[in-house]
Scaffold this active site. Structure first.
Site, PDB file in Angstrom:
ATOM      1  N   ASP A  55       0.847  -1.204   0.000  1.00  0.00           N
ATOM      2  CA  ASP A  55       0.000   0.000   0.000  1.00  0.00           C
ATOM      3  C   ASP A  55       0.877   1.246   0.000  1.00  0.00           C
ATOM      4  O   ASP A  55       1.704   1.430   0.896  1.00  0.00           O
ATOM      5  CB  ASP A  55      -0.880   0.008   1.260  1.00  0.00           C
ATOM      6  CG  ASP A  55      -1.826   1.195   1.274  1.00  0.00           C
ATOM      7  OD1 ASP A  55      -2.886   1.110   0.635  1.00  0.00           O
ATOM      8  OD2 ASP A  55      -1.486   2.226   1.896  1.00  0.00           O
ATOM      9  N   TYR A  60       2.631  10.008  -0.009  1.00  0.00           N
ATOM     10  CA  TYR A  60       3.682   9.495   0.885  1.00  0.00           C
ATOM     11  C   TYR A  60       5.085   9.853   0.393  1.00  0.00           C
ATOM     12  O   TYR A  60       6.053   9.732   1.138  1.00  0.00           O
ATOM     13  CB  TYR A  60       3.581   7.962   1.054  1.00  0.00           C
ATOM     14  CG  TYR A  60       2.267   7.477   1.620  1.00  0.00           C
ATOM     15  CD1 TYR A  60       1.349   8.363   2.185  1.00  0.00           C
ATOM     16  CD2 TYR A  60       1.920   6.134   1.607  1.00  0.00           C
ATOM     17  CE1 TYR A  60       0.139   7.934   2.685  1.00  0.00           C
ATOM     18  CE2 TYR A  60       0.711   5.688   2.115  1.00  0.00           C
ATOM     19  CZ  TYR A  60      -0.178   6.595   2.649  1.00  0.00           C
ATOM     20  OH  TYR A  60      -1.378   6.157   3.147  1.00  0.00           O
ATOM     21  N   LYS A  88      -2.950   5.957  -4.299  1.00  0.00           N
ATOM     22  CA  LYS A  88      -4.101   6.830  -3.980  1.00  0.00           C
ATOM     23  C   LYS A  88      -3.946   8.211  -4.599  1.00  0.00           C
ATOM     24  O   LYS A  88      -2.825   8.710  -4.739  1.00  0.00           O
ATOM     25  CB  LYS A  88      -4.235   6.968  -2.457  1.00  0.00           C
ATOM     26  CG  LYS A  88      -4.051   5.662  -1.704  1.00  0.00           C
ATOM     27  CD  LYS A  88      -4.290   5.776  -0.222  1.00  0.00           C
ATOM     28  CE  LYS A  88      -3.870   4.493   0.484  1.00  0.00           C
ATOM     29  NZ  LYS A  88      -2.487   4.497   0.986  1.00  0.00           N
ATOM     30  N   HIS A 121      -7.923   9.304  -1.919  1.00  0.00           N
ATOM     31  CA  HIS A 121      -7.268   9.249  -0.599  1.00  0.00           C
ATOM     32  C   HIS A 121      -8.152   9.828   0.514  1.00  0.00           C
ATOM     33  O   HIS A 121      -8.282   9.248   1.593  1.00  0.00           O
ATOM     34  CB  HIS A 121      -5.926   9.980  -0.682  1.00  0.00           C
ATOM     35  CG  HIS A 121      -4.921   9.532   0.324  1.00  0.00           C
ATOM     36  ND1 HIS A 121      -3.572   9.533   0.092  1.00  0.00           N
ATOM     37  CD2 HIS A 121      -5.069   9.055   1.588  1.00  0.00           C
ATOM     38  CE1 HIS A 121      -2.928   9.093   1.160  1.00  0.00           C
ATOM     39  NE2 HIS A 121      -3.828   8.792   2.092  1.00  0.00           N
TER      40      HIS A 121
HETATM   41  P1  NDP Z   1       0.198   0.999  11.856  1.00  0.00           P
HETATM   42  O1  NDP Z   1      -1.029   0.883  12.660  1.00  0.00           O
HETATM   43  O2  NDP Z   1       0.463   0.028  10.791  1.00  0.00           O
HETATM   44  O3  NDP Z   1       1.423   1.047  12.864  1.00  0.00           O
HETATM   45  C1  NDP Z   1       2.722   1.254  12.423  1.00  0.00           C
HETATM   46  C2  NDP Z   1       3.614   1.422  13.644  1.00  0.00           C
HETATM   47  O4  NDP Z   1       3.633   0.224  14.403  1.00  0.00           O
HETATM   48  C3  NDP Z   1       5.034   1.742  13.262  1.00  0.00           C
HETATM   49  O5  NDP Z   1       5.491   2.725  14.151  1.00  0.00           O
HETATM   50  C4  NDP Z   1       5.769   0.417  13.460  1.00  0.00           C
HETATM   51  O6  NDP Z   1       7.088   0.667  13.909  1.00  0.00           O
HETATM   52  C5  NDP Z   1       4.979  -0.247  14.553  1.00  0.00           C
HETATM   53  N1  NDP Z   1       4.911  -1.715  14.414  1.00  0.00           N
HETATM   54  C6  NDP Z   1       4.734  -2.440  13.283  1.00  0.00           C
HETATM   55  N2  NDP Z   1       4.641  -3.744  13.550  1.00  0.00           N
HETATM   56  C7  NDP Z   1       4.778  -3.877  14.895  1.00  0.00           C
HETATM   57  C8  NDP Z   1       4.771  -4.985  15.777  1.00  0.00           C
HETATM   58  N3  NDP Z   1       4.590  -6.226  15.331  1.00  0.00           N
HETATM   59  N4  NDP Z   1       4.961  -4.743  17.103  1.00  0.00           N
HETATM   60  C9  NDP Z   1       5.157  -3.484  17.564  1.00  0.00           C
HETATM   61  N5  NDP Z   1       5.145  -2.388  16.774  1.00  0.00           N
HETATM   62  C10 NDP Z   1       4.951  -2.579  15.443  1.00  0.00           C
HETATM   63  O7  NDP Z   1       0.250   2.500  11.278  1.00  0.00           O
HETATM   64  P2  NDP Z   1      -0.004   3.296   9.947  1.00  0.00           P
HETATM   65  O8  NDP Z   1      -0.751   4.518  10.350  1.00  0.00           O
HETATM   66  O9  NDP Z   1       1.255   3.446   9.201  1.00  0.00           O
HETATM   67  O10 NDP Z   1      -1.016   2.417   9.092  1.00  0.00           O
HETATM   68  C11 NDP Z   1      -0.615   1.397   8.217  1.00  0.00           C
HETATM   69  C12 NDP Z   1      -0.723   1.817   6.766  1.00  0.00           C
HETATM   70  O11 NDP Z   1      -2.055   2.164   6.419  1.00  0.00           O
HETATM   71  C13 NDP Z   1       0.064   3.078   6.403  1.00  0.00           C
HETATM   72  O12 NDP Z   1       1.446   2.870   6.414  1.00  0.00           O
HETATM   73  C14 NDP Z   1      -0.564   3.415   5.081  1.00  0.00           C
HETATM   74  O13 NDP Z   1      -0.042   2.576   4.074  1.00  0.00           O
HETATM   75  C15 NDP Z   1      -2.040   3.120   5.364  1.00  0.00           C
HETATM   76  N6  NDP Z   1      -2.779   4.316   5.812  1.00  0.00           N
HETATM   77  C16 NDP Z   1      -3.747   4.826   4.975  1.00  0.00           C
HETATM   78  C17 NDP Z   1      -4.431   5.954   5.327  1.00  0.00           C
HETATM   79  C18 NDP Z   1      -5.456   6.517   4.407  1.00  0.00           C
HETATM   80  O14 NDP Z   1      -5.868   7.670   4.606  1.00  0.00           O
HETATM   81  N7  NDP Z   1      -5.890   5.791   3.419  1.00  0.00           N
HETATM   82  C19 NDP Z   1      -4.200   6.654   6.601  1.00  0.00           C
HETATM   83  C20 NDP Z   1      -3.197   6.010   7.433  1.00  0.00           C
HETATM   84  C21 NDP Z   1      -2.563   4.879   7.043  1.00  0.00           C
HETATM   85  P3  NDP Z   1       8.385  -0.125  13.324  1.00  0.00           P
HETATM   86  O15 NDP Z   1       8.604   0.404  11.937  1.00  0.00           O
HETATM   87  O16 NDP Z   1       9.451   0.261  14.271  1.00  0.00           O
HETATM   88  O17 NDP Z   1       8.046  -1.574  13.354  1.00  0.00           O
HETATM   89  C1  1BO Z   2      -2.428  12.240   5.383  1.00  0.00           C
HETATM   90  C2  1BO Z   2      -2.075  10.893   4.847  1.00  0.00           C
HETATM   91  C3  1BO Z   2      -2.370   9.841   5.849  1.00  0.00           C
HETATM   92  C4  1BO Z   2      -1.848   8.524   5.477  1.00  0.00           C
HETATM   93  O1  1BO Z   2      -2.575   7.970   4.417  1.00  0.00           O
END
Ligand code: NDP
Ligand code: 1BO
Length: 322
Positions: A55, A60, A88, A121
């Site tokens: 994704d 990004y 997106k 998005h």
């Molecule tokens: P997540 O809920 O996926 O959490 C990510 C965080 O959790 C990072 O800081 C990571 O750190 C940590 N992490 C990952 N795996 C573990 C684990 N097994 N144990 C402990 N910590 C962990 O956050 P996001 O907000 O990034 O959401 C995921 C994805 O969703 C985004 O990256 C994006 O692609 C999408 N998204 C889409 C949106 C939209 O508007 N359409 C909005 C927000 C997100 P570390 O790297 O240190 O592991």
């Molecule tokens: C503002 C962008 C959030 C992650 O999709």
């Protein structure tokens, strides 16, 4: 036609069938804020983790790096037909005339000939260079029908296999469904035990719109720390799994695909080891009863202008459905 895929440990991965007829792998790698590390994360996920779903988004700023990770994985033997790549359309590009150029730019950055999924998005159009929070005039009218028609043309031209939305409300989905000739296959929404958003999930299921749960672990810095939540921790210990795996599995058992983000190779690999076990019903119910339901990604800092509008509060953004 995609065929069954397996993790390096031999676990068969799962996928969901979309209304477009294509399959979306149940677990994908999120790449928001992955920056220059996206190449390594994507390569690790695809080659060492057994992921087939990535994704990303124009916003990004990591599509070139994501594309490099995909390319390297393909050199290592992974086939394009087995991959599911999502991008997106960002808010500053939310006008009919920008849809195709942005998609073409995205394909160029990703070094791909087609996208598996192209999503709106957020359902709010921003002026280029808009401030955070937006100043007067930064939030513009959004021609939803005009934009959707252009996205439909991308499907007809085989540049995109499925189209969908993110951060919609039921009100906005109703409006879209009224005129859509190609129905949205996917609605990507924030969903985790701290923000279940049951009514949106139910509405999407009733309308054959698959939901992808974003921020499944509670998101990143400034998000909700579900990894250390007492209930999550207790259930993880009981099942001999990690909190991350329990959170991913909870999303899968609700029928959503899930896109955890990580830059850590061990956590990337850990987060997809979720296919040969179940969360028992009573633990699933406990996870589904975590109090203090609240969005992390409420959109306030990007779209709300308290005095000039057009959205003066978070409730306005979400059509007062929460
Ligand atoms: P997540 O809920 O996926 O959490 C990510 C965080 O959790 C990072 O800081 C990571 O750190 C940590 N992490 C990952 N795996 C573990 C684990 N097994 N144990 C402990 N910590 C962990 O956050 P996001 O907000 O990034 O959401 C995921 C994805 O969703 C985004 O990256 C994006 O692609 C999408 N998204 C889409 C949106 C939209 O508007 N359409 C909005 C927000 C997100 P570390 O790297 O240190 O592991
Ligand atoms: C503002 C962008 C959030 C992650 O999709």
């Amino acid at each position: 036609m995609a065929h069954d895929t397996f993790t390096p440990e031999g676990q068969k991965t799962e996928s969901f069938r979309l209304s477009s007829g294509h399959k979306i792998p149940a677990v994908g790698l999120g790449t928001w804020r992955s920056g220059s590390e996206a190449t390594h994360a994507v390569f690790t996920a695809l080659v060492e983790g057994g992921y087939r779903h990535i994704d990303t988004a124009w916003e990004y700023g990591d599509q070139t790096e994501v594309g490099q990770g995909i390319k390297r994985a393909m050199h290592a033997g992974i086939e394009r037909r087995d991959l599911f790549v999502t991008s997106k359309l960002w808010c500053t590009e939310l006008s009919p005339g920008r849809v195709r150029p942005v998609l073409q730019h995205t394909l160029q950055e990703l070094q791909l000939e087609y996208l598996d999924l192209f999503l709106i998005h957020w359902p709010f159009r921003l002026r280029g260079g808009a401030s955070k929070p937006p100043k007067e005039g930064d939030v513009l009218d959004f021609d939803m029908e005009g934009v959707w028609r252009e996205m439909e043309k991308l499907v007809k031209d085989n540049l995109v296999r499925s189209i969908g939305v993110c951060n919609f409300t039921i009100t906005k989905l109703y409006k879209l469904l009224e005129f859509a000739e190609v129905k949205p296959s996917v609605c990507q929404m924030e969903m985790h035990p701290g923000w279940r958003n049951d009514q949106m999930l139910e509405f999407c299921k009733m309308n054959e719109i698959h939901v992808t749960a974003y921020s499944p672990l509670g998101s990143q810095e400034g998000g909700r720390d579900l990894i250390h939540d007492q209930t999550v921790d207790r259930i993880a210990k009981k099942l001999n799994k990690t909190p991350g795996q329990v959170l991913v599995k909870w999303g899968l058992q609700r029928g959503t695909s899930v896109i955890p983000m990580s830059l850590n190779p061990e956590r990337i690999k850990e987060n997809i080891k979720v296919f040969d076990w179940e969360i028992p019903e009573q633990d699933f119910k406990a996870l589904s009863s975590i109090p203090d339901q609240k969005r992390v990604m409420d959109g306030e800092d990007i779209f709300v202008n308290k005095t000039e509008g057009p959205f003066r509060s978070v409730a306005d953004l979400w059509d007062r459905e929460d």
